[in-house]
Design an enzyme around this catalytic site. Structure first.
Site, PDB file in Angstrom:
ATOM      1  N   ILE A  18     -14.427   3.781 -11.321  1.00 36.03           N
ATOM      2  CA  ILE A  18     -13.869   3.383 -12.618  1.00 36.03           C
ATOM      3  C   ILE A  18     -14.805   2.419 -13.338  1.00 36.03           C
ATOM      4  O   ILE A  18     -14.998   2.514 -14.552  1.00 36.03           O
ATOM      5  CB  ILE A  18     -12.475   2.755 -12.432  1.00 36.03           C
ATOM      6  CG1 ILE A  18     -11.493   3.790 -11.872  1.00 36.03           C
ATOM      7  CG2 ILE A  18     -11.957   2.212 -13.760  1.00 36.03           C
ATOM      8  CD1 ILE A  18     -10.140   3.198 -11.477  1.00 36.03           C
ATOM      9  N   TYR A 154      -3.555  -5.261   0.290  1.00 38.76           N
ATOM     10  CA  TYR A 154      -3.842  -4.682  -1.018  1.00 38.76           C
ATOM     11  C   TYR A 154      -2.698  -4.951  -1.992  1.00 38.76           C
ATOM     12  O   TYR A 154      -2.928  -5.361  -3.140  1.00 38.76           O
ATOM     13  CB  TYR A 154      -4.091  -3.188  -0.869  1.00 38.76           C
ATOM     14  CG  TYR A 154      -4.697  -2.542  -2.084  1.00 38.76           C
ATOM     15  CD1 TYR A 154      -6.008  -2.821  -2.459  1.00 38.76           C
ATOM     16  CD2 TYR A 154      -3.975  -1.644  -2.864  1.00 38.76           C
ATOM     17  CE1 TYR A 154      -6.579  -2.221  -3.577  1.00 38.76           C
ATOM     18  CE2 TYR A 154      -4.540  -1.041  -3.973  1.00 38.76           C
ATOM     19  CZ  TYR A 154      -5.838  -1.333  -4.327  1.00 38.76           C
ATOM     20  OH  TYR A 154      -6.401  -0.737  -5.444  1.00 38.76           O
ATOM     21  N   LYS A 158      -3.064  -7.239  -5.362  1.00 43.65           N
ATOM     22  CA  LYS A 158      -2.853  -6.653  -6.683  1.00 43.65           C
ATOM     23  C   LYS A 158      -1.601  -7.217  -7.355  1.00 43.65           C
ATOM     24  O   LYS A 158      -1.545  -7.327  -8.584  1.00 43.65           O
ATOM     25  CB  LYS A 158      -2.780  -5.132  -6.567  1.00 43.65           C
ATOM     26  CG  LYS A 158      -4.111  -4.484  -6.187  1.00 43.65           C
ATOM     27  CD  LYS A 158      -5.207  -4.790  -7.198  1.00 43.65           C
ATOM     28  CE  LYS A 158      -6.483  -4.016  -6.907  1.00 43.65           C
ATOM     29  NZ  LYS A 158      -7.529  -4.261  -7.935  1.00 43.65           N
ATOM     30  N   THR A 189     -12.225   8.059  -6.775  1.00 40.99           N
ATOM     31  CA  THR A 189     -13.302   7.079  -6.636  1.00 40.99           C
ATOM     32  C   THR A 189     -13.548   6.821  -5.157  1.00 40.99           C
ATOM     33  O   THR A 189     -12.804   7.297  -4.284  1.00 40.99           O
ATOM     34  CB  THR A 189     -12.922   5.754  -7.309  1.00 40.99           C
ATOM     35  OG1 THR A 189     -11.837   5.155  -6.584  1.00 40.99           O
ATOM     36  CG2 THR A 189     -12.499   5.963  -8.759  1.00 40.99           C
TER      37      THR A 189
END
Length: 250
Positions: A18, A154, A158, A189
């Site tokens: 990204i 994670y 986030k 990705t």
């Protein structure tokens, strides 16, 4: 289109995925771009330059505040200013929480959350000194908006980015600086490969919460979301967490 002619943009995670697609998009639309990553930034910047754009490359570990401070200073000097910061660098993996390596938990939080803050911290004085459309766009995730299995580090990192974004948006709202976040779902990705090997004993059926029937997005699609939020068309947006996740957080 030339939405970003004259803009000075720093993009982290610009070596791939990204970040790379977003750096290329902003440069193609007229921005000068500082490409920041631990690896691959040189290739992205070289490609932009070969295509007629303006780009500079910086190797930086965003989880180290001193490296971030030096990188921002160098980028501002090269670009001739700073009005747009795109925090896209991120890492993650699967692990049962009762088996998680504390060092890995710390590393994920350090890159995803601390790194985002450090970039904001050292960019903000330059943004405050500027005029016009000044914006920070962070990268959250659908994992920052809901619980997912084997992803405590994670999700925590986030989730922190979500509220960091809102806090900064409110703090700098009357200073003319907009702060928003894009919350991607599955995207094709490198990082997606960190979430493909289930931990031992993991039930594949739990993966359904992470998989949209729309399938994965392409990095360029996420780049378009960053571009709209950074553009003059989005002048009324601040404190927004924009989900681009194929309906995972409906």
């Amino acid at each position: 289109m030339t939405r970003f002619t004259g803009r000075h943009v720093v993009v982290t995670g610009a070596g791939s995925g990204i970040g790379k697609a977003t750096a290329e998009l902003f440069a193609a639309e007229g921005a000068g771009v500082a490409c920041v990553d631990r690896a691959g930034a040189d290739e992205t910047a070289s490609g932009i330059t070969a295509a007629g754009g303006t780009a500079f490359a910086y190797t930086c570990d965003v989880s180290t505040a001193s490296e971030v401070e030096a990188t921002i200073a160098a980028a501002v000097d090269a670009l001739g200013g700073l009005d747009t910061l795109l925090n896209i660098a991120g890492i993650g993996h699967f692990s049962w929480s009762h088996e998680e390596d504390p060092a890995m938990f710390d590393k994920i939080v350090a890159v995803n959350l601390n790194g985002t803050f450090y970039m904001c911290r050292y960019a903000l004085p330059h943004l405050l000194a500027g005029e016009g459309n000044r914006v920070i766009i962070n990268t959250a995730s659908n994992a920052g908006l809901m619980g997912l299995p084997w992803s405590a580090a994670y999700c925590a990192s986030k989730g922190g980015v979500v509220n960091l974004t809102k806090a900064l948006a409110y703090e700098y709202r009357d200073k003319g600086i907009r702060v928003n976040a894009v919350a991607p779902g599955g995207t094709n990705t490198n990082i997606i490969h960190q979430f493909t090997d289930l931990p031992k004993g993991g039930d594949y059926s739990l993966m359904s919460k992470m998989m949209s029937p729309v399938q994965n997005a392409e990095p360029s699609e996420m780049g378009e979301a960053f571009a709209f939020i950074a553009s003059d068309k989005a002048r009324f947006m601040t404190g927004s967490i924009v989900s681009v996740d194929g309906g995972l957080t409906c």
